[in-house]
Design a protein around this motif. Sequence first.
Motif, PDB file in Angstrom:
ATOM      1  N   ARG A 192       4.428  37.969 -29.346  1.00  0.00           N
ATOM      2  CA  ARG A 192       5.880  37.636 -29.434  1.00  0.00           C
ATOM      3  C   ARG A 192       6.541  37.042 -27.917  1.00  0.00           C
ATOM      4  O   ARG A 192       6.434  38.066 -27.149  1.00  0.00           O
TER       5      ARG A 192
ATOM      6  N   TRP B 162       0.694  51.447 -30.052  1.00  0.00           N
ATOM      7  CA  TRP B 162       0.231  50.584 -31.061  1.00  0.00           C
ATOM      8  C   TRP B 162       1.278  49.469 -31.706  1.00  0.00           C
ATOM      9  O   TRP B 162       1.137  48.633 -31.921  1.00  0.00           O
ATOM     10  N   ARG B 163       2.497  49.977 -31.841  1.00  0.00           N
ATOM     11  CA  ARG B 163       3.680  49.056 -32.336  1.00  0.00           C
ATOM     12  C   ARG B 163       3.942  47.995 -31.183  1.00  0.00           C
ATOM     13  O   ARG B 163       4.179  46.828 -31.708  1.00  0.00           O
ATOM     14  N   HIS B 164       3.669  48.626 -30.153  1.00  0.00           N
ATOM     15  CA  HIS B 164       4.045  47.480 -28.895  1.00  0.00           C
ATOM     16  C   HIS B 164       3.083  46.589 -29.009  1.00  0.00           C
ATOM     17  O   HIS B 164       3.286  45.237 -28.819  1.00  0.00           O
ATOM     18  N   LEU B 165       1.564  46.767 -29.099  1.00  0.00           N
ATOM     19  CA  LEU B 165       0.614  45.662 -29.361  1.00  0.00           C
ATOM     20  C   LEU B 165       0.659  45.146 -30.473  1.00  0.00           C
ATOM     21  O   LEU B 165       0.263  43.775 -30.260  1.00  0.00           O
ATOM     22  N   ARG B 166       1.369  45.288 -31.164  1.00  0.00           N
ATOM     23  CA  ARG B 166       1.410  44.521 -32.590  1.00  0.00           C
ATOM     24  C   ARG B 166       2.274  43.155 -32.500  1.00  0.00           C
ATOM     25  O   ARG B 166       2.270  42.080 -32.884  1.00  0.00           O
ATOM     26  N   HIS B 167       3.212  43.349 -31.388  1.00  0.00           N
ATOM     27  CA  HIS B 167       4.074  42.266 -30.898  1.00  0.00           C
ATOM     28  C   HIS B 167       3.762  41.550 -29.719  1.00  0.00           C
ATOM     29  O   HIS B 167       4.525  40.974 -29.220  1.00  0.00           O
ATOM     30  N   LEU B 168       2.275  41.743 -29.425  1.00  0.00           N
ATOM     31  CA  LEU B 168       1.876  41.190 -28.159  1.00  0.00           C
ATOM     32  C   LEU B 168       1.943  39.761 -28.118  1.00  0.00           C
ATOM     33  O   LEU B 168       2.444  38.958 -26.899  1.00  0.00           O
TER      34      LEU B 168
ATOM     35  N   LYS C   7       3.311  36.122 -23.311  1.00  0.00           N
ATOM     36  CA  LYS C   7       4.644  36.523 -23.286  1.00  0.00           C
ATOM     37  C   LYS C   7       5.695  36.152 -22.187  1.00  0.00           C
ATOM     38  O   LYS C   7       6.876  36.455 -22.420  1.00  0.00           O
TER      39      LYS C   7
END
Length: 230
Positions: A97, A89-95, A182
């Motif tokens: 970026r 989830w933390r990774h997807l929050r920065h999708l 990205k």
Amino acid sequence: MAIEPSSPSRGANTWRRMRVWDLPTRLFHWLAVVLVAIAWLSQRMNWMQLHVRAGETLLALVLFRLLWGCWGSETARFSRFLASPAAAWRHLRHLARREPDVQVGHNAAGGWMVLCLLGLLFVETLSGLYVNNDVADEGPLSEIVPAALANAISAIHAYGWDVLAAAVVLHLCALAVYALVKGHNLVGPMVTGTKSLPAASRAPRRASLWLAALLLGCSALATALLAVYL
């Protein structure tokens, strides 16, 4: 745990080509793509003998990938690329970026996508061994189970295809988003096996091709036993 990218603080401007995906993993990936396409086309055209052969071959490959995920190369191992749901989830929050791709193997979200696709392929191919529509499309195990159970498994096989197709579309959309948003090329490394990474990154360990051949042989034998003798 997922393979974490090495910190690029030292020599951050120095990049080098590094092999991240071994040959067995790449061959599995692209053969699975071809076999899923063949399975879809043969089903639409009612070429059921080809459909069965494609399904059995795909089952052998999935069994191999599951074994390779336990004893194969570092980036192929489940223990190395499956992160916690919170990490995904933390990774997807920065999708959204845009940043350099310094991930050695699967990212935290991609690992779960791999597990989902493997699970769906396993259920779809294994259920295909039981399929019996009372006309001509009998799976090799359909005669040893009660009719009600065979019908239930046939329904799983039919609906499972729709779920698998949706997962494949989601996977393709994710590849497009990573490329356009990205700036990460996830397809190229799966073709060549290599990608540009910070020079400080550690190259993942690779397992023997002889081990891959042994595991593939065991998977093919298990599939043959399921399809012929059970």
